[in-house]
Design an enzyme around this catalytic site. Structure first.
Site, short mmCIF file in Angstrom:
data_model
loop_
_atom_site.label_atom_id
_atom_site.label_comp_id
_atom_site.label_asym_id
_atom_site.label_seq_id
_atom_site.Cartn_x
_atom_site.Cartn_y
_atom_site.Cartn_z
N GLY A 95 -2.52 -6.06 0.29
CA GLY A 95 -3.41 -5.15 0.84
C GLY A 95 -3.00 -4.21 0.81
O GLY A 95 -3.51 -3.64 2.07
N HIS A 151 -1.29 -1.33 -7.38
CA HIS A 151 -1.72 -1.72 -6.00
C HIS A 151 -2.01 -3.41 -6.19
O HIS A 151 -2.47 -4.39 -6.87
CB HIS A 151 -3.71 -1.33 -5.99
CG HIS A 151 -4.17 -1.39 -5.03
ND1 HIS A 151 -3.81 -1.11 -3.96
CD2 HIS A 151 -4.53 -3.11 -4.87
CE1 HIS A 151 -5.20 -1.73 -3.05
NE2 HIS A 151 -5.80 -2.74 -3.38
N CYS A 152 -1.41 -4.17 -4.94
CA CYS A 152 -0.97 -5.25 -4.99
C CYS A 152 -1.87 -5.80 -3.74
O CYS A 152 -2.03 -5.38 -2.65
CB CYS A 152 0.46 -5.58 -4.65
SG CYS A 152 0.72 -6.99 -4.53
N PRO A 153 -2.84 -6.63 -4.68
CA PRO A 153 -4.03 -6.99 -3.64
C PRO A 153 -3.56 -8.21 -2.71
O PRO A 153 -3.85 -8.66 -2.12
CB PRO A 153 -5.28 -7.81 -4.83
CG PRO A 153 -4.40 -8.12 -5.65
CD PRO A 153 -3.56 -6.86 -5.53
#
Length: 492
Positions: free
Chosen positions: A204, A199-201
């Site tokens: 997003g 999951h890449c912030p």
């Protein structure tokens, strides 16, 4: 509004009378309810169980934590905008006009891949329906059954063989499914993602099977853009320093200093991330598998990656050039309304599973049947009879004998569309008796002798044992009063 105009006598002034029409139409339970417009169809993204946000009627799908994504967007736009506004004019004149052209191509490629990664479905797996989850639990219980009858918790893993390597499939308690190989559940988005990478912030969104290639092209192109801007900003400052000195060059182009600082601190992480994912693509691994060491030789000498093709070029082509899998959640599909079968109501109660319209129709039918029953009861004479006290009372004309015990009188008579045959027969007998005895003088109830077994007339219970014979006029007035009372009750 209608008007009545009349002339006064002797040519007097004209009178103008106005009246308003009163609507006598009242709502009645027997009337059919007004038709309502069917509700607008709902899309599946509106009922999506995961923690995602949707925009543009479900076309854009993102995670809820999008603050870091806007920071990424701001840094790219700000750095590129300053470069095109303050550095490119000087570089295009003193070096070559190809610099702003190449910079523009890189910028649009970075923005396109960033938005494509952030706004797409990463490969979310649909959750099991209640029926599918119950069937899966039943299969687990059957597979885990023991002959001794002792309880043992059902297994939550399955083993499959892929290219000679045993791979375990874990059961997801949230989605109620056995996750496919290389899939994992994202705790931030609350979804199982196929070929889950991480999951890449910064973008997003999750990075999975359907957007991994765009994520890799984004970080790779961003690395080139960052190096490109940093290199030509330094070139711009050096050329100005040769003409007017280093301090004068910094004063003349303060934006170049800001760009150089941002690019210097970001180029290392971006280039390093690009190199790491290049290694993952060449070996056909995911970030999740590499961090867990799923195919590390430390787990055993026979442990190897069953998804690798054994060739770097083939692995890269498989990850970047393979066919794009379709989305499995159909987030823009229309939710089909449930249409349960109609269940007949019992004892006036609407059964579970009947729709609202069916319930209204049942209530309306019951109201009509009850109204018919009351009208029939109002149309018949009021016969108040009780069982004989002595038990040997002879039956009088038009009097109904009750052989059932008094306890049965407490049970209500259900509404029926069939007429009351006993009441009509009694009414017919009375009318015939009256026609045959026409011209004779009738005795009043007080003068009539009491039949054997009946209490004397002076007793207060006399009226309960006396049959009142009503005249046709009184019957009509009684019927009219009953109908009027019914209409008043129904209009409330």
């Amino acid at each position: 509004m209608p008007r009545i105009i009349g002339e006064g006598g002797g040519g007097g002034p004209m009178r103008e009378c106005e009246y308003s029409q009163i609507s006598t139409r009242t709502s009645s339970p027997m009337e059919s309810p007004q038709t309502r417009r069917p509700p607008a169809p709902r899309r599946k993204w509106q009922l999506f169980p995961g923690r995602n946000r949707f925009y543009c009627n479900g076309r854009i799908m993102m995670a809820r934590q999008t603050g870091v994504f806007y920071l990424t967007l701001l840094l790219v736009l700000l750095t590129s905008g300053l470069f095109f506004a303050f550095d490119c004019p000087y570089l295009a004149v003193n070096i070559t006009p190809a610099i702003p052209v190449i910079g523009g191509i890189l910028f649009f490629f970075v923005m396109g891949t960033l938005l494509r990664t952030s706004f797409s479905d990463p490969g979310v797996l649909p959750r099991a329906t209640p029926d599918e989850a119950a069937d899966l639990e039943r299969q687990i219980d059957v597979a885990n059954g023991t002959s001794t009858g002792a309880y043992r918790p059902p297994p939550r893993t399955k083993e499959v063989v892929i290219n000679g390597q045993t791979v375990k499939l874990k059961y997801c308690f949230t989605c109620k499914i056995f996750r496919p190989p290389r899939a994992s559940h994202c705790s931030l988005c609350d979804n199982c993602v196929e070929r889950f990478d991480h999951h890449c912030p910064w973008v997003g969104n999750c990075v999975g099977k359907r957007n991994y290639r765009f994520f890799y092209m984004f970080i790779l192109s961003l690395s080139f853009l960052t190096v490109f801007i940093f290199a030509f900003v330094i070139t711009h400052v050096i050329l100005r320093a040769q003409q007017a000195g280093f301090l004068s060059a910094l004063k003349d182009s303060p934006a170049s200093v800001l760009e150089a600082v941002v690019c210097f601190f970001s180029v290392w992480s971006i280039v390093g991330l690009s190199g790491f994912h290049t290694y993952l693509i060449s070996s056909n691994q995911t970030t999740n598998e590499d961090i867990k060491g799923s195919w590390s030789s430390k787990r055993g000498k026979d442990n190897y990656n069953p998804y690798s093709y054994g060739n770097i070029f083939t692995n890269c082509c498989s990850a970047l050039c393979g066919p794009m899998p379709p989305s499995l959640i159909d987030r823009r599909g229309i939710v089909q309304p449930d249409s349960p079968e109609a269940v007949a109501p019992s004892n006036g109660f609407t059964m579970y599973g009947a729709t609202q319209s069916q319930s209204n129709m049942c209530d309306q039918d019951q109201c009509i049947q009850s109204t018919k029953f009351v009208l029939q009861a109002a149309a018949t004479p009021l016969l108040q009879t009780e069982p004989s006290i002595a038990g040997e009372e002879p039956s009088l004309p038009g009097k109904t004998a009750l052989s059932a015990p008094c306890a049965t009188l407490g049970q209500p008579t259900p509404p029926s569309s069939m007429p009351n045959l006993a009441a009509e027969a009694g009414l017919t007998d009375m009318m015939q008796s009256k026609g045959q005895l026409e011209g004779h003088q009738f005795l009043t109830p007080e003068e009539a002798p009491s039949p054997p077994g009946v209490l004397p007339m002076a007793n207060p219970m006399t009226h309960s044992h006396t049959m009142h014979v009503l005249s046709p006029a009184s019957q009509d007035s009684l019927h009219e009063d009953s109908v009027r009372g019914l209409v008043k009750l129904s209009s409330v």
